[in-house]
Design a protein around this motif. Structure first.
Motif, short mmCIF file in Angstrom:
data_model
loop_
_atom_site.label_atom_id
_atom_site.label_comp_id
_atom_site.label_asym_id
_atom_site.label_seq_id
_atom_site.Cartn_x
_atom_site.Cartn_y
_atom_site.Cartn_z
N LEU A 239 0.86 -1.32 -0.13
CA LEU A 239 -0.11 -0.09 -0.02
C LEU A 239 0.79 1.22 -0.04
N ALA A 240 2.09 1.19 0.90
CA ALA A 240 3.00 2.32 0.79
C ALA A 240 3.42 2.45 -0.48
N ALA A 241 3.99 1.39 -1.20
CA ALA A 241 4.63 1.54 -2.28
C ALA A 241 3.92 2.15 -3.64
N ASP A 242 2.36 1.78 -3.38
CA ASP A 242 1.79 2.07 -4.61
C ASP A 242 1.32 3.44 -4.51
N SER A 243 1.44 3.89 -3.20
CA SER A 243 1.08 5.42 -3.10
C SER A 243 2.26 6.32 -3.61
N VAL A 244 3.42 5.91 -3.44
CA VAL A 244 4.71 6.46 -3.80
C VAL A 244 4.67 6.36 -5.46
N LEU A 245 4.52 5.22 -5.92
CA LEU A 245 4.28 5.04 -7.33
C LEU A 245 3.44 5.95 -7.87
N GLY A 246 2.14 5.98 -7.25
CA GLY A 246 1.23 6.77 -7.63
C GLY A 246 1.38 8.35 -7.78
N SER A 247 2.15 8.48 -6.65
CA SER A 247 2.47 10.09 -6.75
C SER A 247 3.63 10.55 -7.85
N LEU A 248 4.46 9.48 -8.17
CA LEU A 248 5.38 9.59 -9.12
C LEU A 248 4.61 9.65 -10.76
N LEU A 249 3.80 8.74 -10.61
CA LEU A 249 2.87 8.64 -11.90
C LEU A 249 2.15 10.01 -12.27
N LEU A 250 1.73 10.27 -11.16
CA LEU A 250 0.94 11.58 -11.20
C LEU A 250 1.73 12.74 -11.54
N ARG A 251 2.78 12.88 -11.10
CA ARG A 251 3.82 14.05 -11.56
C ARG A 251 4.20 13.84 -12.88
N SER A 252 4.61 12.79 -13.63
CA SER A 252 5.01 12.65 -14.75
C SER A 252 3.96 12.91 -15.75
N GLN A 253 2.60 12.23 -15.56
CA GLN A 253 1.61 12.38 -16.53
C GLN A 253 1.10 13.73 -16.16
N GLY A 254 1.04 14.22 -14.93
CA GLY A 254 0.80 15.80 -15.03
C GLY A 254 1.39 16.85 -15.75
N ARG A 255 2.77 16.54 -15.73
CA ARG A 255 3.61 17.42 -16.51
C ARG A 255 3.31 17.24 -18.12
N THR A 256 3.12 15.90 -18.64
CA THR A 256 3.01 15.57 -19.90
C THR A 256 1.43 16.32 -20.39
N VAL A 257 0.57 16.18 -19.57
CA VAL A 257 -0.92 17.02 -19.90
C VAL A 257 -0.65 18.44 -19.91
N TRP A 258 0.08 18.86 -18.99
CA TRP A 258 0.29 20.37 -18.87
C TRP A 258 0.94 21.01 -20.21
N ARG A 259 2.00 20.23 -20.56
CA ARG A 259 2.73 20.71 -21.89
C ARG A 259 1.75 20.47 -23.03
N ARG A 260 0.95 19.56 -23.03
CA ARG A 260 0.17 19.27 -24.20
C ARG A 260 -1.04 20.52 -24.31
#
Length: 161
Positions: free
Chosen positions: A37-58
């Motif tokens: 549960l802790a690992a998927d929260s950390v992984l989720g925040s990293l995925l959110l950051r990368s996908q958020g940047r991509t969407v913001w750039r688009r």
């Protein structure tokens, strides 16, 4: 209808999450479940950051190109919800979060969301499909307005006193 949705969100989903967490804990152990549960929260925040940047750039690219960023705005909302679902502890919400954050599944969900938005917007457009009120009448027929009017003679201007 709204009450059922709220009931599902605030009662059924947490109970289902607890049930799944307990079953996973029985299968792999408490320590591994907490670590997962802790690992998927950390992984989720990293995925959110990368996908958020991509969407913001688009989004910015669409603005610079002079286009209205319809898809980019929907993607942004889906990424925010996906990140929130991933950061929330639980396995069921993690599945929903991953589906919202991964570009291929997000594109499918975006199409569904866009169709729903277009259908709702078409109801408000003259000539588009309309809902009937509960009384069976068109809600736009209730335009009886009482008031008063004053006749204005535009030919002879008034002089200030």
């Amino acid at each position: 209808m709204v009450l059922l949705g709220l009931l599902a969100v605030f009662i059924v989903v947490p109970l289902a999450e607890i049930y799944v967490i307990l079953k996973v804990g029985d299968a792999i152990g408490v320590g591994w479940t907490v670590a997962l549960l802790a690992a998927d929260s950390v992984l989720g925040s990293l995925l959110l950051r990368s996908q958020g940047r991509t969407v913001w750039r688009r989004f910015n690219d669409a603005i610079r190109a002079g286009r209205v960023p319809h898809s980019e705005v929907i993607d942004g909302a889906l990424v925010i919800f996906g990140g929130a679902f991933l950061i929330t502890p639980g396995f069921l919400t993690d599945v929903v979060g991953v589906l919202l954050l991964l570009p291929p599944t997000r594109a499918l969900i975006r199409r569904l969301v866009r169709r729903r938005i277009e259908r709702r917007a078409a109801r408000g457009v003259p000539g588009g499909p309309r809902r009937r009120s509960r009384r069976g009448r068109d809600p736009d027929d209730d335009w009886d307005v009482e008031g008063s009017a004053t006749e204005v003679d535009w030919e002879s201007p008034r002089l200030p006193r």
